[in-house]
Design a protein around this motif. Sequence first.
Motif: not given
Length: 357
Positions: A60-73
């Motif tokens: 669940n952590v990895l799933e949540m981190a994916t869109p967060l990372a895109f916006t972080g980039f």
Amino acid sequence: MNKIQNWFDKNGFNALRLSVAIGIAFAISTLIIFLVSDAPGAALGALLTGPLGSKRHFFNVLEMATPLAFTGFALSLIYQSGNFSMIADGSLYLGAVVASVIAIKLPLPAGIHPVVAIAVAAVVGGLVGAIPALLKVKYKSNELVTSLMLNYVCFYSGLYVVNRFIIDRQAGNFASLKYEKTALLGKLMPGTRLHYGFLLMLIVGVLLYLFIYKTKWGYEIRLVGSNLEFAKHTGINTAKVIIMTQMLAGAIAGMGGASEKLGMYTRFGWADAPTYAWDGVIIAILAGNNPKYVPIAAFFLAYIRVGADIMSRTSDVQNELIAIIQGVIILLITAERFLYVVKQRQESKKALENYSA
């Protein structure tokens, strides 16, 4: 040895500030837990170790981190150019809408279908991302204000497209028709919802890092961000750099929205405006605007949010506690005088060493 020392001189102080800020934030949160909870040990344990308690929670952590990372980039790239546009939300939302329309209305073979949907979402997200930059360059408009206002335009435009072309009138709530199965991103790990968008996110991170730190265009972006007037005098087309940077950032956000919908869901159902851009601000700050550290920052933010959710379900402490942690970290990291004495001592020691040599 000199390389290690140079790295520490450049990055050590920032790493120290970040570590101390996180430590203070968790110390304050721990104190609050002990003040309000009848079982503080169990609540704190759920917050810190809950995501490691099962395979489902960890993924669940990895799933949540994916869109967060895109916006972080996206936000890291914008900040590298010295701008403060928040159009990532608009680009992400419209990217998700466009990808959903393609996933429903355009029949394509499996494998090609999600690639086309994500690519078109990136184009749309890039065009949206360029608008605040164009307004800034041509009319000297404040990109923060225009991007925040434009986010509402993107949101309601997306709602119109969904309601007009792909809405499912038989659904009990706001939802589109189901995506074609050929458009769905496959799962990386059986038994979880972790999809190939996670792999795409890692690839984007590597390419973005190489682009910013290993290419002429990336150097121009960093130079414009650090000293706009000097960049103008060196002959750099600063207007072009600003526009292209925000266009690329919007494209990355659009890809993030498309991969999130096609990887995690079978239909479009975002009835509320997304707030991923504000999460992207936190991640960009934690990562120091360096794409290399964005996935780590996204993982950290996702980890404490999943931990807070587990804590709220297994104890008497609500997950709003996570807002305190985020707020304290941002407050301390953005405070220029935080641990400034340590930096002064470090610089004085280095100056004395150079003088003695």
